[in-house]
Each structure stands twice: as C-alpha cells, then as structure tokens.
Design a protein around this motif. Sequence first.
Motif, mmCIF file in Angstrom:
data_model
loop_
_atom_site.group_PDB
_atom_site.id
_atom_site.type_symbol
_atom_site.label_atom_id
_atom_site.label_comp_id
_atom_site.label_asym_id
_atom_site.label_seq_id
_atom_site.Cartn_x
_atom_site.Cartn_y
_atom_site.Cartn_z
ATOM 1 N N PRO A 347 0.814 -1.215 0.000
ATOM 2 C CA PRO A 347 0.000 0.000 0.000
ATOM 3 C C PRO A 347 0.850 1.269 0.000
ATOM 4 O O PRO A 347 0.447 2.289 -0.568
ATOM 5 C CB PRO A 347 -0.839 -0.116 1.282
ATOM 6 C CG PRO A 347 -0.120 -1.094 2.143
ATOM 7 C CD PRO A 347 0.583 -2.032 1.225
ATOM 8 N N ILE A 348 2.028 1.220 0.631
ATOM 9 C CA ILE A 348 2.904 2.393 0.633
ATOM 10 C C ILE A 348 3.427 2.650 -0.778
ATOM 11 O O ILE A 348 3.441 3.792 -1.258
ATOM 12 C CB ILE A 348 4.060 2.203 1.628
ATOM 13 C CG1 ILE A 348 3.518 2.139 3.050
ATOM 14 C CG2 ILE A 348 5.089 3.330 1.491
ATOM 15 C CD1 ILE A 348 4.582 1.888 4.111
ATOM 16 N N ALA A 349 3.848 1.589 -1.464
ATOM 17 C CA ALA A 349 4.303 1.743 -2.854
ATOM 18 C C ALA A 349 3.167 2.246 -3.736
ATOM 19 O O ALA A 349 3.371 3.093 -4.617
ATOM 20 C CB ALA A 349 4.840 0.420 -3.378
ATOM 21 N N ALA A 350 1.959 1.749 -3.509
ATOM 22 C CA ALA A 350 0.812 2.184 -4.300
ATOM 23 C C ALA A 350 0.537 3.668 -4.098
ATOM 24 O O ALA A 350 0.244 4.398 -5.058
ATOM 25 C CB ALA A 350 -0.419 1.354 -3.935
ATOM 26 N N ARG A 395 8.765 10.293 6.280
ATOM 27 C CA ARG A 395 7.999 9.729 7.397
ATOM 28 C C ARG A 395 7.868 8.214 7.264
ATOM 29 O O ARG A 395 8.006 7.473 8.243
ATOM 30 C CB ARG A 395 6.603 10.363 7.462
ATOM 31 C CG ARG A 395 6.617 11.835 7.881
ATOM 32 C CD ARG A 395 5.225 12.287 8.275
ATOM 33 N NE ARG A 395 4.255 12.150 7.196
ATOM 34 C CZ ARG A 395 4.005 13.068 6.282
ATOM 35 N NH1 ARG A 395 4.679 14.217 6.282
ATOM 36 N NH2 ARG A 395 3.081 12.871 5.361
ATOM 37 N N GLN A 396 7.610 7.731 6.042
ATOM 38 C CA GLN A 396 7.449 6.292 5.840
ATOM 39 C C GLN A 396 8.752 5.549 6.112
ATOM 40 O O GLN A 396 8.740 4.425 6.611
ATOM 41 C CB GLN A 396 6.982 5.992 4.404
ATOM 42 C CG GLN A 396 5.697 6.688 3.983
ATOM 43 C CD GLN A 396 4.591 6.527 5.002
ATOM 44 O OE1 GLN A 396 4.278 5.415 5.433
ATOM 45 N NE2 GLN A 396 3.987 7.647 5.386
ATOM 46 N N LEU A 397 9.857 6.181 5.791
ATOM 47 C CA LEU A 397 11.146 5.521 5.960
ATOM 48 C C LEU A 397 11.394 5.161 7.424
ATOM 49 O O LEU A 397 11.961 4.093 7.722
ATOM 50 C CB LEU A 397 12.263 6.435 5.448
ATOM 51 C CG LEU A 397 13.675 5.862 5.445
ATOM 52 C CD1 LEU A 397 13.750 4.610 4.582
ATOM 53 C CD2 LEU A 397 14.675 6.902 4.963
ATOM 54 N N GLY A 398 10.956 6.009 8.348
ATOM 55 C CA GLY A 398 11.173 5.737 9.759
ATOM 56 C C GLY A 398 10.320 4.601 10.303
ATOM 57 O O GLY A 398 10.565 4.125 11.422
ATOM 58 N N ARG A 403 16.395 -2.812 6.063
ATOM 59 C CA ARG A 403 16.873 -3.667 4.976
ATOM 60 C C ARG A 403 15.793 -4.012 3.957
ATOM 61 O O ARG A 403 16.061 -4.709 2.988
ATOM 62 C CB ARG A 403 17.439 -4.963 5.559
ATOM 63 C CG ARG A 403 18.690 -4.774 6.404
ATOM 64 C CD ARG A 403 19.169 -6.103 6.960
ATOM 65 N NE ARG A 403 19.494 -7.046 5.905
ATOM 66 C CZ ARG A 403 19.692 -8.347 6.087
ATOM 67 N NH1 ARG A 403 19.580 -8.852 7.316
ATOM 68 N NH2 ARG A 403 19.986 -9.135 5.088
ATOM 69 N N SER A 404 14.591 -3.553 4.158
ATOM 70 C CA SER A 404 13.515 -3.923 3.231
ATOM 71 C C SER A 404 13.711 -3.241 1.883
ATOM 72 O O SER A 404 14.318 -2.171 1.781
ATOM 73 C CB SER A 404 12.154 -3.535 3.819
ATOM 74 O OG SER A 404 12.014 -2.131 3.859
ATOM 75 N N ALA A 405 13.173 -3.881 0.849
ATOM 76 C CA ALA A 405 13.263 -3.311 -0.498
ATOM 77 C C ALA A 405 12.536 -1.978 -0.573
ATOM 78 O O ALA A 405 12.975 -1.056 -1.275
ATOM 79 C CB ALA A 405 12.681 -4.290 -1.509
ATOM 80 N N ILE A 410 12.681 3.980 -1.083
ATOM 81 C CA ILE A 410 12.416 5.305 -0.517
ATOM 82 C C ILE A 410 13.712 6.096 -0.368
ATOM 83 O O ILE A 410 13.777 7.290 -0.682
ATOM 84 C CB ILE A 410 11.674 5.172 0.821
ATOM 85 C CG1 ILE A 410 10.243 4.664 0.574
ATOM 86 C CG2 ILE A 410 11.641 6.507 1.557
ATOM 87 C CD1 ILE A 410 9.447 4.411 1.829
ATOM 88 N N ARG A 411 14.754 5.438 0.116
ATOM 89 C CA ARG A 411 16.044 6.140 0.247
ATOM 90 C C ARG A 411 16.516 6.629 -1.118
ATOM 91 O O ARG A 411 17.030 7.747 -1.249
ATOM 92 C CB ARG A 411 17.086 5.224 0.896
ATOM 93 C CG ARG A 411 16.916 5.054 2.399
ATOM 94 C CD ARG A 411 18.150 4.390 3.017
ATOM 95 N NE ARG A 411 18.309 3.025 2.543
ATOM 96 C CZ ARG A 411 17.778 1.954 3.129
ATOM 97 N NH1 ARG A 411 17.059 2.101 4.230
ATOM 98 N NH2 ARG A 411 17.980 0.743 2.645
#
Length: 514
Positions: A347-350, A395-398, A403-405, A410-411
């Motif tokens: 859902p975050i990628a979407a 915000r999502q990165l935190g 190690r997730s894809a 996001i980075r």
Amino acid sequence: MTRGMETPLANLPDDVDNLKALVVEQAWMIEQLKLQIAALKRARYGRSSEGLDAAITQMELALEALETEGAPEDKARPGMEDAGEAEAGDVGKQKPVRRPFPRHLEREEVEHLPGGGCCARCGHGLHRIGEDVTEVLDYVPARFRVIRHLRPKMACRRCEAVHQAPMPSLPIQKGKPGPGLLAHVIVSKFTDHLPLYRQSEIYAREGVEIHRNTMADWLGSAAELMEPLVAAVRRHVMAGAALHTDDTPVKVLAPGTGKTKTGRLWVYGRHEGDWNGPAAPAAWYRYSPDRKGQRPREHLRDYSGFLHADGYAGYEELYRTGRITEVACMAHIRRKFFDIEKAAASPIAAEALQRIAALYGIEKAIRNKPPDLRRRVRQEKARPLFEDLQAWLQRQLGRLPARSALAGAIRYAITRMKRLAVYLEDGRLSLDNNRAERSMRGIALGRKNWIFAGSDKGGDRAAVFYTLLETAKLNGVDPQAWLSHVLTVIADHPINRVDELLPWRFNADEKMAA
C-alpha cells in the motif's frame, strides 16, 4: 539461502527476540525473491529451443562482425564488381572474376550529354562518336534495378574536339552500390535489425548475389563518408540548453581471444518539443570500450547546460565543474515503487505511485506550452506536491525495516529528488529522462539479432548510423528516402554547407520532383 532460511524447525530458537529476528530475516528474503522473480519475468526474452540453430546463427554473426571490421583499413579492397563474387575466405588470396549483373533486372538509362550537346570550345553542335557505359546496382523499395549511366562521346565537326560528360559521383567509387541500395542495407541492419548474412539470403532469393563481406565493405565506406554529417548533428545537439543522456552495454569481440567484452553505446539527445523550442530534435551516439567516467567527460567536454541523467557516479566530476547541472529522473524513482507494488501489493508503494502520477498529470497539462508558463504552473501546482511527497517519504522511511526493499526504494527516491527539484525552476526541463531511454530501444532490439560488434571500430560505426537513423526518425523523416538522397549528393556537397543535408531540412516531395 541465508542462515534463517536453512534453520530446521526442531532447531528454532526459544527466545522471542531471536524468533522475531528470524521471521524478519525470512520476510526480507521472501520479498527479495519476489522482486527478483518479477524483474526476471518482465525482462525475459523468448529464446529458441533449437540449440544448433542458435549456435549456427551466432557463428554467422561472428563471421559477419569480423568481416565488417576489416573493411576500413584496406582501402584497396574491391567493391561488388570484384569481391562481391568471391567467397569470404577467398578475399585477398586471388582476384575474383567479374560477372555482369543478372539480365532479368530492370534497366533504367540515364544519359549525360556534355555541355548540353554543344561544343564548349566553339559552340557548334556535337555528334555522337561512341559512349562509355557504367552499370550501377541500385535498390528501390521491393525491387532491384540496374541504372545504366550512358556518357556519349561527342565530337565537334568544326574543330574535331571530343567531349564527354563526367561520371556522376557514387557513394563508393570502387564499388557498384547505388545510393538507394546502400541506404537500404544500412536501414535494414540498424533499424530493421537484419544482420548482413540475412540480407544476403534475402537478396539471393531475388536472383542477386551480394556477399555479406561486400556489404561489410560498403558499411565501412559509408560510415566514413557520413562523418561530416554526424559532426553536424553533434554540433546541433551540444548547442541545446538541456540534454538527455543514457548508455547501454553492447558485446564486442575481444581481439585474439574468441571471447567478447562489454562496450557501451551512449546517447545525447536534444528534445525541445515539450516546450515548443525552435530547434529540431536530434540524437548523437558515441561508442566507448568501457564505462569509465572519463567517457562522458570526453563526450561533453565542450558542453554547458542541464543534463538529464541517471545516478551514474561517472557524471559527478562533470557536475563539480559547475558547467553542467544534473537533472535526475522521476521515471527511475517510479520504477522501483512499481516493481514493489506489482510483487508485494504494498500500500505504501501504491500511494507513492499515486503521488507521482499527480506530478505527471501536471506535466501532461503543460506539454507543448512555453517555458515561462510551464515554470509558473510548476511553482503553483507541482512544487507543493513535490515537497509533500518528499516529506511523506521521509515519514514512511522511519516506519520500515532498514533492509527492506521498500526502504531502499524510498532512500533512493529521497536522494534523487534532491537532484530533480531543479526542474521546478526551469520550464525547459523535463520530469524524467524517458527521451533518452526511448533512443536506446532500437539498440536493445538490435542486440537480439546482431548480438555483438566485431571490434571497437565496429562500435564506432554503429554509433554513426544510429546517430543518423534515430535523428531522422525523431524528425518524422523516412530514413530510407533521406539516406538515399544524402548518399547521392554528399560526395560532391561543399563541406561548409553540410548542415543543408540534415534530416529536418529534407523534403521528400521536392527531392522526388527534382
């Protein structure tokens, strides 16, 4: 597999923290595998199950590449009337027997009268006393033809002076390909992806034998002939305020090893259509034997402006000079979220894709608008969305495992968006670098057929023809018609007026009527 993936059920740790760590590691591995499988499915090409046919094809292509690379060094190699009738392995061993063109081919005669039929010395009428006939094999779409250049020898009855019109210049003086045939061979190989050995087979079905080593010689001579025109394209491209660049690997035979190495083809494109710029679109290609940072530095040594590019570290020194400003690519950012959303339904990628789509929606609305308007709309509408996307990603990165894809995507996005923000300030810039990537599609398709170049010189030659053909296509010009015209006139065209032959100045209807 990792240690966690190999742990037997009986050996699972009793400690809750260790169990959690194991679950996280396995989830990460599963995510990585899904992404790899999705990428492979998207990138996979159909492969022949006939191993023998594939081996034969590769051998044919290797031979063609080697033959092609031998052409430029030996200026004395014969053209079609000589080597065209010899086997590839016999060239240089003995002088082949010259054979006439097949009788069944259509003949078109073009008569060249000296001085309009009047004596240049005294003005009296001339009468025919003989003639020289030169036959040139030419090609028009779907059929061969032989053009007979008749040059009557004319004598003056009053002063007995003898006159004869000069033979028109041919693209290859020692060979017999007309400009239409030579253009067809070039377009067939570099646009239609037909290797020379396949072209030779096709022509043989029409009763015309042209060995691939002969066509290889033609390509070498044509590339040398067209160098001034390629230089003109380069000057035009480098005069642009913003360039789009990309590179792609090509396999090249390593001399003396029988193996291949990896070279690179680079493209630098000038595209002003999105902001109604006055300059014609153009693409300039260069070949290099490696991907060292010195290559783009050599290519762009005289350039100042903006550069749409990927994150390749080799560009960094160019940016540090201050002459060139980097413009990153939103399409590269989007692609990472797209892969994750397809593989894991994240859902975050979407949501990231939806936010990026909003930015593209603004670009669609201002396409073909003047730069000042594009900048104003971006400042008013795109900037708030762009900055909000940056903050949302942070915000999502935190909240994600490091190690997730998805965290990696996001980075990457946060880093690249810092170098993309400049597009908001200049209406001549683009949100992505898709223009350059589209200019590489023909090479990607061609690699499936010609597989590799015969040497670094072959890579240089490919860059010449890709420059000409891609620039013609960008301008909506039929590359066959344009190349036929250029090859007809370029040998006698003044070098200081070579810009007149650029594809955007070509009018097919006028040339046909001339």
